[in-house]
Structures are given as structure tokens and as C-alpha cells.
Scaffold this motif. Sequence first.
Motif, mmCIF file in Angstrom:
data_model
loop_
_atom_site.group_PDB
_atom_site.id
_atom_site.type_symbol
_atom_site.label_atom_id
_atom_site.label_comp_id
_atom_site.label_asym_id
_atom_site.label_seq_id
_atom_site.Cartn_x
_atom_site.Cartn_y
_atom_site.Cartn_z
ATOM 1 N N THR A 1 45.462 63.422 31.724
ATOM 2 C CA THR A 1 44.774 63.887 30.522
ATOM 3 C C THR A 1 43.578 64.698 30.990
ATOM 4 O OG1 THR A 1 43.399 61.911 30.339
ATOM 5 C CG2 THR A 1 45.479 61.902 29.153
ATOM 6 N N LEU A 2 43.380 65.840 30.362
ATOM 7 C CA LEU A 2 42.349 66.747 30.844
ATOM 8 C C LEU A 2 41.114 66.769 29.958
ATOM 9 C CD1 LEU A 2 44.683 69.688 31.892
ATOM 10 C CD2 LEU A 2 43.750 67.873 33.335
ATOM 11 N N MET B 1 49.388 65.894 30.429
ATOM 12 C CA MET B 1 50.162 66.902 31.080
ATOM 13 C C MET B 1 50.956 66.228 32.204
ATOM 14 S SD MET B 1 48.643 70.086 33.305
ATOM 15 C CE MET B 1 48.247 70.997 31.855
ATOM 16 N N PRO B 2 52.280 66.328 32.187
ATOM 17 C CA PRO B 2 53.094 65.752 33.267
ATOM 18 C C PRO B 2 52.809 66.434 34.601
ATOM 19 C CG PRO B 2 54.433 66.289 31.362
ATOM 20 C CD PRO B 2 53.085 66.890 31.123
ATOM 21 N N ARG B 3 52.896 65.673 35.661
ATOM 22 C CA ARG B 3 52.671 66.205 37.006
ATOM 23 C C ARG B 3 54.013 66.465 37.666
ATOM 24 N NH1 ARG B 3 47.943 64.129 39.988
ATOM 25 N NH2 ARG B 3 49.052 65.208 41.639
ATOM 26 N N ARG B 4 54.270 67.691 38.024
ATOM 27 C CA ARG B 4 55.529 68.037 38.703
ATOM 28 C C ARG B 4 55.610 67.404 40.082
ATOM 29 N NH1 ARG B 4 56.539 74.381 37.187
ATOM 30 N NH2 ARG B 4 56.237 74.078 34.971
ATOM 31 N N ASP B 5 54.458 67.248 40.722
ATOM 32 C CA ASP B 5 54.437 66.706 42.084
ATOM 33 C C ASP B 5 54.474 65.182 42.111
ATOM 34 O OD1 ASP B 5 51.864 66.538 40.986
ATOM 35 O OD2 ASP B 5 50.926 66.555 42.952
ATOM 36 N N ALA B 6 54.397 64.543 40.956
ATOM 37 C CA ALA B 6 54.366 63.076 40.905
ATOM 38 C C ALA B 6 55.096 62.594 39.648
ATOM 39 C CB ALA B 6 52.932 62.582 40.916
ATOM 40 N N PRO B 7 56.408 62.447 39.730
ATOM 41 C CA PRO B 7 57.161 61.986 38.556
ATOM 42 C C PRO B 7 56.613 60.657 38.031
ATOM 43 C CG PRO B 7 58.645 62.704 40.295
ATOM 44 C CD PRO B 7 57.252 62.681 40.886
ATOM 45 N N GLY B 8 56.529 60.547 36.724
ATOM 46 C CA GLY B 8 56.018 59.344 36.098
ATOM 47 C C GLY B 8 54.515 59.318 35.937
ATOM 48 N N ARG B 9 53.820 60.343 36.456
ATOM 49 C CA ARG B 9 52.354 60.398 36.361
ATOM 50 C C ARG B 9 51.960 61.461 35.337
ATOM 51 N NH1 ARG B 9 49.113 61.592 41.657
ATOM 52 N NH2 ARG B 9 49.924 59.528 42.170
ATOM 53 N N LEU B 10 51.012 61.100 34.529
ATOM 54 C CA LEU B 10 50.518 61.977 33.477
ATOM 55 C C LEU B 10 49.014 62.146 33.646
ATOM 56 C CD1 LEU B 10 51.453 63.252 30.680
ATOM 57 C CD2 LEU B 10 50.430 61.214 29.678
#
Length: 66
Positions: A12-13, A1-10
Motif C-alpha cells: 500500500t502506497l 499494488m501487487p508485487r511482481r517480484d514477490a507473489p502473494g505480497r501487496l
Amino acid sequence: MPRRDAPGRLNTLFTGVHPGSRGLCISRSLKAEHARRMKSDGWNEIRTQNMDDNRAILAVNARLGF
């Protein structure tokens, strides 16, 4: 899941394997392939979240460098 608060960070849950298929290195293979694909797609940081008492997935994560 992409993080809106941290571009380039994904993040996994979940990594789930049917109880009858555990012990076959499926989760390790899935997580490794996921990381390879995300890196090739340009993600520069991948984080994973797991239950603290799930020793099996914590060991997989350690082997893969999470």
C-alpha cells in the motif's frame, strides 16, 4: 499494488484523509478494512510505505501491526 517480484505480497502506497476529517480514526479504519479484505482475498503479506516524519500514520501502522 501487487508485487511482481514477490507473489502473494501487496504494497500500500498512500492513505489520505482530508485535513478537515483528521482525528476521526478514518485512516485506521480504512487500513484495517483494507488488510482484512486483502487477507480474505488470499494475500499473505501486506506492506505499507509512509513518510518517515508522518507520526500520525506511523502510529496507525504500529497499532495495526505494520
